[in-house]
Write a protein that holds these residues in place. Structure first.
Motif, short mmCIF file in Angstrom:
data_model
loop_
_atom_site.label_atom_id
_atom_site.label_comp_id
_atom_site.label_asym_id
_atom_site.label_seq_id
_atom_site.Cartn_x
_atom_site.Cartn_y
_atom_site.Cartn_z
N TRP A 56 23.34 -11.55 20.95
CA TRP A 56 22.65 -12.17 19.82
C TRP A 56 22.15 -11.08 18.86
CZ3 TRP A 56 20.42 -12.18 24.80
CH2 TRP A 56 20.93 -13.17 25.66
N PRO A 57 23.03 -10.40 18.15
CA PRO A 57 22.59 -9.31 17.27
C PRO A 57 21.59 -9.81 16.22
CG PRO A 57 24.87 -9.95 16.79
CD PRO A 57 24.48 -10.64 18.06
N GLY A 58 20.47 -9.09 16.12
CA GLY A 58 19.46 -9.42 15.12
C GLY A 58 18.50 -10.51 15.52
N LEU A 107 0.81 -1.22 0.00
CA LEU A 107 0.00 0.00 0.00
C LEU A 107 0.84 1.27 0.00
CD1 LEU A 107 -2.78 -1.11 2.50
CD2 LEU A 107 -2.95 -0.92 0.01
N GLY A 108 2.15 1.13 -0.09
CA GLY A 108 3.01 2.30 -0.27
C GLY A 108 3.70 2.81 0.96
N CYS A 109 3.66 2.08 2.08
CA CYS A 109 4.37 2.51 3.29
C CYS A 109 5.85 2.14 3.15
CB CYS A 109 3.77 1.85 4.51
SG CYS A 109 4.60 2.27 6.06
N LYS A 110 6.73 3.12 3.26
CA LYS A 110 8.16 2.91 3.01
C LYS A 110 8.96 2.61 4.28
CE LYS A 110 7.42 4.17 -1.29
NZ LYS A 110 7.36 3.16 -2.38
N THR A 111 8.36 2.79 5.45
CA THR A 111 9.17 2.78 6.67
C THR A 111 9.60 1.39 7.12
OG1 THR A 111 7.13 2.87 7.96
CG2 THR A 111 8.28 4.95 7.55
N LEU A 112 8.94 0.34 6.66
CA LEU A 112 9.34 -0.99 7.11
C LEU A 112 10.76 -1.31 6.67
CD1 LEU A 112 6.21 -3.30 6.71
CD2 LEU A 112 6.86 -1.77 8.57
N GLN A 113 11.10 -0.93 5.45
CA GLN A 113 12.46 -1.17 4.96
C GLN A 113 13.47 -0.23 5.60
OE1 GLN A 113 12.38 -0.94 0.69
NE2 GLN A 113 11.17 -2.81 0.44
N ASP A 114 13.07 1.00 5.84
CA ASP A 114 14.01 2.01 6.33
C ASP A 114 14.20 1.96 7.85
OD1 ASP A 114 14.14 2.82 3.70
OD2 ASP A 114 12.67 4.42 3.95
N GLU A 115 13.12 1.70 8.59
CA GLU A 115 13.18 1.83 10.05
C GLU A 115 12.74 0.57 10.79
OE1 GLU A 115 11.92 5.75 11.59
OE2 GLU A 115 11.34 6.19 9.51
N GLY A 116 12.42 -0.48 10.05
CA GLY A 116 12.07 -1.74 10.67
C GLY A 116 13.22 -2.73 10.56
N LEU A 117 13.11 -3.83 11.29
CA LEU A 117 14.15 -4.87 11.28
C LEU A 117 13.48 -6.23 11.21
CD1 LEU A 117 17.25 -5.44 11.59
CD2 LEU A 117 16.75 -5.86 14.00
N ARG A 118 13.92 -7.03 10.24
CA ARG A 118 13.49 -8.43 10.17
C ARG A 118 14.46 -9.26 10.99
NH1 ARG A 118 9.60 -9.32 6.18
NH2 ARG A 118 9.30 -7.52 4.80
N LEU A 158 15.72 -3.87 17.19
CA LEU A 158 15.35 -2.83 16.23
C LEU A 158 16.64 -2.36 15.56
CD1 LEU A 158 12.87 -0.91 18.53
CD2 LEU A 158 12.24 -1.85 16.29
N PRO A 159 16.55 -1.55 14.50
CA PRO A 159 17.77 -1.03 13.87
C PRO A 159 18.61 -0.18 14.84
CG PRO A 159 15.88 -0.75 12.41
CD PRO A 159 15.34 -1.17 13.74
N ASP A 160 19.86 0.01 14.47
CA ASP A 160 20.79 0.89 15.20
C ASP A 160 21.05 0.44 16.64
OD1 ASP A 160 20.91 2.58 12.94
OD2 ASP A 160 19.11 3.63 13.59
N ASP A 161 21.14 -0.89 16.85
CA ASP A 161 21.47 -1.46 18.16
C ASP A 161 20.45 -1.11 19.24
OD1 ASP A 161 23.83 -2.70 17.28
OD2 ASP A 161 24.98 -0.84 17.56
N VAL A 162 19.22 -0.83 18.83
CA VAL A 162 18.15 -0.57 19.79
C VAL A 162 17.41 -1.88 20.06
CG1 VAL A 162 15.99 0.68 20.22
CG2 VAL A 162 17.91 1.84 19.10
N TRP A 163 17.05 -2.09 21.32
CA TRP A 163 16.31 -3.28 21.74
C TRP A 163 15.09 -2.85 22.53
CZ3 TRP A 163 17.96 -8.39 20.76
CH2 TRP A 163 19.24 -8.51 20.19
N ARG A 164 14.01 -3.60 22.35
CA ARG A 164 12.86 -3.46 23.25
C ARG A 164 12.85 -4.66 24.17
NH1 ARG A 164 6.34 -2.63 22.27
NH2 ARG A 164 5.70 -3.99 23.98
#
Length: 537
Positions: free
Chosen positions: A195-197, A58-69, A219-225
């Motif tokens: 365990w990165p990623g 549907l055109g949301c770009k943020t999953l690739q830019d700010e999300g992490l698989r 999450l990206p940039d070494d951020v963890w929840r």
């Protein structure tokens, strides 16, 4: 014809407006908020493979830019590693399992708002809180109070306005369920873990403040929840207590507390509720307005986005061509049954996993078995997390004589195989969904290496083209080299939301026509479907 009114501009409302626009249907988004999303790093969402694909389509770009698989999943109990599972992009056979996408909610909202802003068919009205809802045979009229006091007219209305839904209250729909099913303390921090990623689930960690369970999701940039399961009631989580949990948890995993930057904290409570009705004439409920769930790693937003995808193609068909009550009622029949099944699975699993007796005494299981249940919820597998199947849908056609079984049972989501589109391009099957068309997929091994100019006019193709043209709903013909469990010349009929209608052995125009009629609700009779839908009432 009047636009569809969508009340609430959260993720579900935004996705529904975009899904309708993709099918040529205008909508009005009534947003009671000013449209500015608070940046909260600890407020994140996990999207499964199907819902992540929907958002990207549907055109949301943020999953690739700010999300992490996630690259993997790791389960531990006390000091022991119970399970280590690699994750990948997924495959039609499910090996390796598809990695969920973890993204901050404010980033997802920003991406969806940007996509809506680029859509001419979506009008957004900020600071618009409804206080009146009236219906008549031709449409819906609502009033929004000050400061934007206005009367709005729509063909249909969908309440996507959250757990305290005004639409649900104006429709006088009950919302029964359970309160405070789970409580969690949460922290977002920047640090390095071993365990990165990988996402980590640790049950009964051996340090003092570990509690019953803690999860770490990257999450990206070494951020963890980090999430700690709390007792349902009682324990007050002060900032000092939460910092102590952070330090003890990091030390328990790393040997000593590594340097970290604490970004955000919070405490949240999960409830389980299910609205009695999801449709009243021309008004519908979706997302948190219709259901609340989320215990044991399940994701309420996933189900809300599935609501939007399911409802969008049905409203689009109704908006463009008119629709039977069977089609519109099927939204509640399918989605409410799917969410009710998810809630039942969670309620049955909770006594086993949380040590509260109940089913634990009747269904003994090992730590590994309990881990599998929790893994299902977090990774989107099994009864706690897998995408739903609509095999008992009122839109399901009678079993055809030409039916042949494939790896996907009728009603389940189709495998995302590569297909050849009408213009000759090779795409994923999922990329052709959500455009208001039925998809017909011919399984034809070898076509990938032939010149398309030859095979498109050979064999069964001309007959299949004629059959597609004769359907009562617009269809698109696709060709696949292979499909799990399917033999050559198998024809799959797929709904616009990606669920399999039927699989035929060869080209069967009459049976294709009957199945397509059933999908649009034209061939279904309530007396024939009552046994299929009795369990959702």
């Amino acid at each position: 014809m009047d636009p569809v009114i969508i009340v609430g501009a959260g993720p579900v409302g935004l996705v529904l407006s975009l899904a309708l626009a993709a099918q040529g249907v205008p909508s009005v988004l009534l947003d009671e908020d000013p449209g500015k999303d608070e940046t909260r790093p600890a407020r994140t969402v996990v999207l499964r493979e199907d819902t992540a694909a929907l958002v990207e389509r549907l055109g949301c770009k943020t999953l690739q830019d700010e999300g992490l698989r996630w690259s993997g999943w790791r389960s531990m109990r006390r000091k022991q590693l119970v399970r280590e599972l690699p994750l990948g992009e997924g495959s039609p056979l499910g090996d390796p399992p598809a990695a969920p996408v973890h993204v901050p909610q404010h980033a997802l909202m920003r991406g969806l708002r940007d996509a809506v802003a680029a859509q001419d068919l979506v009008q957004t009205a900020r600071l618009s809180r409804i206080d009146t809802l009236e219906q008549d045979p031709a449409g819906v009229t609502v009033h929004t109070r000050e400061p934007g006091s206005t009367w709005w007219r729509g063909s249909y209305l969908v309440g996507c306005d959250g757990a305290r839904s005004t639409v649900r209250k104006l429709l006088d729909i009950r919302f029964p369920g359970r309160t405070a099913v789970e409580r969690h303390a949460v922290a977002a921090l920047r640090t390095e873990l071993p365990w990165p990623g990988e996402a980590v689930l640790h049950r009964l960690p051996p340090w003092r403040t570990g509690g019953a369970e803690v999860t770490a999701r990257p999450l990206p940039d070494d951020v963890w929840r980090l999430d700690w399961l709390l007792p349902p009631r009682g324990e007050l989580v002060t900032p000092d207590v939460l910092v102590s949990r952070v330090r003890d948890t990091l030390a328990g995993w790393c040997g000593e507390t590594p340097p970290y930057e604490l970004l955000d904290t919070g405490v949240y409570t999960l409830h389980h509720r299910l609205a009695r009705r999801w449709r009243v004439k021309r008004a519908f409920l979706a997302g948190d307005a219709a259901h609340l769930l989320g215990a044991l790693g399940t994701q309420g937003l996933d189900e809300g986005l599935r609501d939007a995808e399911n409802l969008a193609w049905k409203l689009a068909l109704a908006w463009h061509h008119g629709a039977s009550d069977v089609l519109l009622d099927s939204y509640q029949a399918e989605r409410r049954a799917a969410v009710a099944s998810r809630l039942r699975a969670a309620d049955q699993s909770l006594p086993i996993l949380r040590g509260g007796g109940g089913l634990r005494t009747l269904v003994p299981g090992s730590a590994r078995g309990h881990d599998s249940l929790l893994t299902d919820g977090h990774l989107g597998c099994g009864p706690l997390g897998a995408p739903p199947s609509y095999s008992l849908s009122p839109l399901a056609p009678p079993r055809a004589e030409a039916h042949v079984p494939v790896g996907t049972p009728p009603g389940a989501p189709v495998a995302d195989v590569r297909v050849t589109a009408p213009d000759g391009t090779r795409v994923r099957l999922r990329e052709r969904l959500g455009q208001g068309r039925l998809l017909l997929v011919l399984v034809a091994p070898g076509t990938g290496v032939w010149d398309r100019r030859h095979w498109v006019r050979a064999g069964v193709m001309p007959r299949l083209v004629e059959a597609v043209d004769a359907l009562p709903v617009k269809g698109e013909l696709l060709v696949a080299e292979s499909y799990p469990g399917a033999s050559a010349h198998t024809v799959l009929l797929v709904r616009p939301d990606g669920h399999l209608v039927e699989s035929f052995g060869g080209v069967r125009p009459a049976e294709l026509l009957a199945a397509a009629e059933a999908v649009r609700g034209g061939a279904a009779r309530a007396s024939e479907r009552s046994d299929r839908t009795a369990d959702i009432n």
